[in-house]
Design a protein around this motif. Structure first.
Motif, short mmCIF file in Angstrom:
data_model
loop_
_atom_site.label_atom_id
_atom_site.label_comp_id
_atom_site.label_asym_id
_atom_site.label_seq_id
_atom_site.Cartn_x
_atom_site.Cartn_y
_atom_site.Cartn_z
N ILE A 160 15.57 -38.66 11.86
CA ILE A 160 14.19 -38.86 12.31
C ILE A 160 13.85 -37.97 13.52
CG2 ILE A 160 14.78 -40.98 13.61
CD1 ILE A 160 11.57 -40.81 11.67
N GLU A 161 14.79 -37.77 14.42
CA GLU A 161 14.52 -36.95 15.61
C GLU A 161 14.25 -35.50 15.23
OE1 GLU A 161 13.77 -37.67 18.72
OE2 GLU A 161 13.85 -39.74 17.99
N GLN A 162 15.12 -34.98 14.35
CA GLN A 162 14.95 -33.61 13.87
C GLN A 162 13.61 -33.48 13.12
OE1 GLN A 162 16.36 -30.64 13.96
NE2 GLN A 162 15.52 -29.65 12.12
N ALA A 163 13.29 -34.48 12.29
CA ALA A 163 12.04 -34.44 11.52
C ALA A 163 10.84 -34.43 12.45
CB ALA A 163 11.98 -35.63 10.56
N LYS A 164 10.95 -35.21 13.52
CA LYS A 164 9.88 -35.27 14.50
C LYS A 164 9.66 -33.88 15.13
CE LYS A 164 9.05 -37.79 18.56
NZ LYS A 164 9.47 -38.76 19.58
N TRP A 165 10.75 -33.29 15.54
CA TRP A 165 10.69 -31.96 16.17
C TRP A 165 10.14 -30.93 15.18
CZ3 TRP A 165 13.28 -27.47 14.68
CH2 TRP A 165 13.11 -26.38 15.55
N ALA A 166 10.72 -30.90 13.95
CA ALA A 166 10.33 -29.88 12.97
C ALA A 166 8.86 -30.02 12.57
CB ALA A 166 11.24 -29.96 11.74
N THR A 167 8.40 -31.25 12.35
CA THR A 167 6.99 -31.42 11.94
C THR A 167 6.05 -30.98 13.06
OG1 THR A 167 7.04 -33.78 12.54
CG2 THR A 167 7.39 -33.25 10.23
N GLU A 168 6.44 -31.28 14.30
CA GLU A 168 5.61 -30.85 15.44
C GLU A 168 5.49 -29.33 15.49
OE1 GLU A 168 6.49 -34.01 18.73
OE2 GLU A 168 6.96 -32.00 19.49
N GLN A 169 6.63 -28.66 15.36
CA GLN A 169 6.66 -27.20 15.43
C GLN A 169 5.87 -26.58 14.28
OE1 GLN A 169 7.94 -25.64 18.14
NE2 GLN A 169 8.22 -27.76 18.78
N ILE A 170 6.02 -27.16 13.09
CA ILE A 170 5.32 -26.61 11.92
C ILE A 170 3.81 -26.80 12.07
CG2 ILE A 170 5.01 -26.82 9.41
CD1 ILE A 170 8.04 -27.54 9.27
N ARG A 171 3.40 -27.96 12.63
CA ARG A 171 1.97 -28.17 12.90
C ARG A 171 1.44 -27.14 13.90
NH1 ARG A 171 -0.71 -32.91 11.57
NH2 ARG A 171 -2.57 -31.67 12.00
N LYS A 172 2.29 -26.79 14.89
CA LYS A 172 1.87 -25.80 15.89
C LYS A 172 1.61 -24.43 15.27
CE LYS A 172 3.76 -27.71 20.15
NZ LYS A 172 5.02 -27.79 20.90
N LEU A 173 2.29 -24.14 14.16
CA LEU A 173 2.04 -22.88 13.46
C LEU A 173 0.66 -22.88 12.80
CD1 LEU A 173 5.40 -22.41 11.49
CD2 LEU A 173 4.78 -21.46 13.72
N GLY A 174 0.09 -24.07 12.65
CA GLY A 174 -1.22 -24.18 12.00
C GLY A 174 -1.13 -24.83 10.63
N CYS A 175 0.09 -25.01 10.11
CA CYS A 175 0.26 -25.63 8.79
C CYS A 175 0.03 -27.14 8.88
CB CYS A 175 1.69 -25.44 8.28
SG CYS A 175 2.25 -23.75 8.19
N GLY A 176 -0.34 -27.73 7.74
CA GLY A 176 -0.38 -29.18 7.64
C GLY A 176 0.97 -29.72 7.20
N ILE A 177 1.18 -31.03 7.37
CA ILE A 177 2.39 -31.68 6.88
C ILE A 177 1.98 -32.86 6.01
CG2 ILE A 177 4.46 -33.00 7.45
CD1 ILE A 177 4.99 -30.36 8.51
N THR A 178 2.47 -32.86 4.77
CA THR A 178 2.18 -33.95 3.84
C THR A 178 3.44 -34.77 3.63
OG1 THR A 178 0.57 -32.55 2.68
CG2 THR A 178 1.37 -34.49 1.51
N SER A 196 4.28 -35.69 13.03
CA SER A 196 2.98 -35.02 13.07
C SER A 196 2.48 -34.79 11.64
CB SER A 196 3.09 -33.68 13.79
OG SER A 196 3.59 -33.88 15.08
N LEU A 197 1.98 -35.86 11.02
CA LEU A 197 1.54 -35.75 9.63
C LEU A 197 0.06 -35.39 9.56
CD1 LEU A 197 3.14 -39.00 8.15
CD2 LEU A 197 4.06 -36.67 8.06
N SER A 198 -0.34 -34.76 8.44
CA SER A 198 -1.77 -34.59 8.20
C SER A 198 -2.22 -35.27 6.92
CB SER A 198 -2.15 -33.10 8.20
OG SER A 198 -1.20 -32.35 7.50
N LYS A 199 -1.28 -35.46 5.97
CA LYS A 199 -1.64 -36.11 4.71
C LYS A 199 -0.48 -36.97 4.23
CE LYS A 199 -4.38 -32.29 2.76
NZ LYS A 199 -4.12 -31.27 3.80
N ILE A 200 -0.82 -37.96 3.40
CA ILE A 200 0.24 -38.63 2.66
C ILE A 200 -0.06 -38.54 1.17
CG2 ILE A 200 0.77 -40.26 4.54
CD1 ILE A 200 -0.69 -42.39 2.99
N LYS A 201 1.03 -38.56 0.39
CA LYS A 201 0.87 -38.47 -1.05
C LYS A 201 1.50 -39.70 -1.66
CE LYS A 201 1.03 -34.24 -3.21
NZ LYS A 201 1.69 -33.13 -3.93
N ILE A 202 0.69 -40.51 -2.31
CA ILE A 202 1.18 -41.76 -2.90
C ILE A 202 1.96 -41.45 -4.18
CG2 ILE A 202 0.52 -43.98 -3.91
CD1 ILE A 202 -1.86 -44.05 -2.03
N ASP A 203 3.14 -42.00 -4.29
CA ASP A 203 4.04 -41.69 -5.39
C ASP A 203 3.50 -42.15 -6.75
OD1 ASP A 203 6.75 -40.58 -5.99
OD2 ASP A 203 6.96 -42.54 -6.95
#
Ligand code: C2E
Ligand code: MG
Ligand code: MG
Ligand code: MG
Length: 282
Positions: A160-178, A196-203
């Protein structure tokens, strides 16, 4: 394991179980062997499946989905080869080639059409994931604001810590996270909130036969409400029938992906879809 079952259950069951289990191991081994020898720039292709805004009936994005046809094994589904590629670390090379190919195709689309790309658990946990993404985006000159990275709940829970860091960094690039396959993992709301999510996708599993299944209906309704509360866009995946679609409209779903609109198709097919999209606008 087979023996244990053999003592308690019917003998023929044991045979079925152990044979299919053995076949699975064989298949994984042949996949691994083929993966190690594969020329991915030749054998890997990216297919695209439209994501539609059902309030306007227009395509808002395409999800990139890997297709692998090996000269010896033939076509192998991503559900089968991605886990092997992850286990062996071959996924790093695959992700690079897939993202390059997806961006090349997406560069031809109008700027308001987004590309949604799947990152594997292994990708998400790599310390250099952000650098790798930056490098590929830079080379392709693709606008990162047009790109969403899909990650799964299971991948997030792995670290979870790594995911938190990676999603934050990827959002900073301008990309969304689903957050993909939402509802199938075991994350808590507070953990999701930290990302740092922008969307969720229901299974898809919650959508199949939703018109006949009160339990699924309750789940999808509450996931929709949750996404609204968290101010996240919500994509409903795996819509196959008009009955399912009617329910989704009724409960206020807005973005949908599924065979009802289209199966995943090669890059060449997306142009016809975008042409149809333009006709809707006119
Ligand atoms: P996913 O990311 O959840 O992708 C959605 C899967 O559901 C795709 O299967 C898609 O073809 C299928 N699907 C979409 N709509 C419907 C529908 O209405 N009915 C049914 N029955 N199926 C539908 P696909 O392409 O076989 O991919 C399976 C999984 O493999 C993906 O699930 C994803 O986890 C993984 N995958 C696919 N491509 C990639 C990739 O490029 N990179 C990574 N890391 N994983 C990938
Ligand atoms: Mg996905
Ligand atoms: Mg999914
Ligand atoms: Mg899925």
């Amino acid at each position: 394991y087979a023996l244990y079952h053999g003592k308690r259950n019917h003998r023929s069951m044991v045979t079925v179980f152990s044979t299919s289990h053995r076949n699975m191991i064989h298949l994984d081994a042949s996949i691994e062997q083929a993966l190690r020898k594969a020329d991915f720039s030749e054998e890997l292709e990216v297919y695209f499946q439209p994501i539609v805004d059902i309030t306007t009936e227009k395509i808002v994005a395409f999800e990139a989905l890997a297709r692998w046809v090996n000269p010896v094994l033939g076509p192998i589904s991503p559900a089968q080869f991605i886990p092997v590629a992850e286990r062996t670390g071959i996924i790093n090379q695959q992700t690079r080639i897939l993202l390059e190919k997806a961006l090349t195709a997406a560069a031809k689309w109008p700027a308001h059409i987004r590309l949604s790309f799947n990152l594997s658990a292994h990708d998400l946990s790599s310390p250099d994931i952000v650098q790798r993404i930056v490098q590929i985006i830079d080379q392709s000159k693709f606008n990162p604001r047009q790109l969403d990275m899909e990650i799964t709940e299971t991948a997030v829970m792995h670290d979870i810590e790594q995911a938190k860091w990676a999603t934050e960094q990827i959002r900073k690039l301008g990309c969304g996270i689903t957050l993909d396959d939402f509802g199938t993992g075991h994350s808590s709301l507070s953990q999701l909130h930290a990302l740092s999510l922008s969307k969720i996708k229901i299974d898809r599993s919650f959508v199949t036969n939703i018109e006949k299944n009160p339990a699924s209906l309750k789940i999808v309704k509450s996931l929709l409400a949750l996404s609204r509360d968290m101010e996240l866009d919500c994509i409903i995946e795996g819509v196959e029938t008009t009955e399912e679609m009617a329910v989704i409209k009724e409960i206020g779903g807005s973005m949908v992906q599924g065979y009802l609109y289209s199966k995943p198709m090669p890059a060449s097919g997306t142009e016809q879809w975008l042409h149809k999209n333009a006709m809707v606008t006119a």
